[in-house]
Write a protein that holds these residues in place. Sequence first.
Motif, PDB file in Angstrom:
ATOM      1  N   LYS A 220      -8.316  12.988   1.039  1.00 27.61           N
ATOM      2  CA  LYS A 220      -7.542  13.706   0.022  1.00 27.61           C
ATOM      3  C   LYS A 220      -6.678  12.772  -0.828  1.00 27.61           C
ATOM      4  O   LYS A 220      -6.450  13.033  -2.004  1.00 27.61           O
ATOM      5  CB  LYS A 220      -6.644  14.764   0.664  1.00 27.61           C
ATOM      6  CG  LYS A 220      -7.396  15.846   1.404  1.00 27.61           C
ATOM      7  CD  LYS A 220      -7.798  16.948   0.483  1.00 27.61           C
ATOM      8  CE  LYS A 220      -8.449  18.062   1.294  1.00 27.61           C
ATOM      9  NZ  LYS A 220      -8.850  19.176   0.470  1.00 27.61           N
ATOM     10  N   THR A 221      -6.188  11.688  -0.213  1.00 24.86           N
ATOM     11  CA  THR A 221      -5.274  10.780  -0.922  1.00 24.86           C
ATOM     12  C   THR A 221      -5.958   9.533  -1.455  1.00 24.86           C
ATOM     13  O   THR A 221      -5.415   8.871  -2.343  1.00 24.86           O
ATOM     14  CB  THR A 221      -4.125  10.322  -0.004  1.00 24.86           C
ATOM     15  OG1 THR A 221      -4.676   9.558   1.081  1.00 24.86           O
ATOM     16  CG2 THR A 221      -3.326  11.497   0.520  1.00 24.86           C
ATOM     17  N   GLY A 222      -7.109   9.182  -0.887  1.00 25.88           N
ATOM     18  CA  GLY A 222      -7.765   7.934  -1.263  1.00 25.88           C
ATOM     19  C   GLY A 222      -7.111   6.713  -0.634  1.00 25.88           C
ATOM     20  O   GLY A 222      -7.415   5.582  -0.988  1.00 25.88           O
ATOM     21  N   MET A 223      -6.200   6.965   0.301  1.00 20.99           N
ATOM     22  CA  MET A 223      -5.504   5.870   0.978  1.00 20.99           C
ATOM     23  C   MET A 223      -6.277   5.457   2.222  1.00 20.99           C
ATOM     24  O   MET A 223      -7.054   6.234   2.767  1.00 20.99           O
ATOM     25  CB  MET A 223      -4.085   6.312   1.370  1.00 20.99           C
ATOM     26  CG  MET A 223      -3.200   6.647   0.188  1.00 20.99           C
ATOM     27  SD  MET A 223      -1.639   7.428   0.654  1.00 20.99           S
ATOM     28  CE  MET A 223      -0.846   6.127   1.554  1.00 20.99           C
ATOM     29  N   SER A 224      -6.023   4.230   2.690  1.00 21.43           N
ATOM     30  CA  SER A 224      -6.640   3.753   3.919  1.00 21.43           C
ATOM     31  C   SER A 224      -5.911   4.343   5.125  1.00 21.43           C
ATOM     32  O   SER A 224      -4.791   4.856   5.002  1.00 21.43           O
ATOM     33  CB  SER A 224      -6.573   2.222   3.992  1.00 21.43           C
ATOM     34  OG  SER A 224      -5.235   1.802   4.192  1.00 21.43           O
ATOM     35  N   LYS A 225      -6.538   4.245   6.283  1.00 23.95           N
ATOM     36  CA  LYS A 225      -5.902   4.731   7.517  1.00 23.95           C
ATOM     37  C   LYS A 225      -4.600   3.979   7.766  1.00 23.95           C
ATOM     38  O   LYS A 225      -3.584   4.573   8.126  1.00 23.95           O
ATOM     39  CB  LYS A 225      -6.853   4.573   8.705  1.00 23.95           C
ATOM     40  CG  LYS A 225      -8.036   5.506   8.641  1.00 23.95           C
ATOM     41  CD  LYS A 225      -9.001   5.244   9.773  1.00 23.95           C
ATOM     42  CE  LYS A 225     -10.219   6.160   9.633  1.00 23.95           C
ATOM     43  NZ  LYS A 225     -11.234   5.882  10.652  1.00 23.95           N
ATOM     44  N   ALA A 226      -4.633   2.671   7.553  1.00 24.00           N
ATOM     45  CA  ALA A 226      -3.416   1.867   7.756  1.00 24.00           C
ATOM     46  C   ALA A 226      -2.307   2.308   6.815  1.00 24.00           C
ATOM     47  O   ALA A 226      -1.141   2.405   7.218  1.00 24.00           O
ATOM     48  CB  ALA A 226      -3.731   0.385   7.560  1.00 24.00           C
TER      49      ALA A 226
END
Length: 64
Positions: free
Chosen positions: A42-48
């Motif tokens: 949903k955010t396009g962010m990485s897990k980290a």
Amino acid sequence: MKKGEAVEKKKMGRPTDNPKTNAYRIRMTDDDLERLNTCCQKTGMSKADIFRLGLYKVYKEVTE
């Protein structure tokens, strides 16, 4: 250098003033992993990055 001696190459990465040299491993349930993957999608962010954002939000909450 002697024949057969291994040559250690220095890894090249992005230059940074704040390198991330510490690693941490966690265990999570399938539900936790599903939530994490949903957040990433949903955010396009990485897990980290999701974990760092969560850490910053909790840290801000407990230090106010």
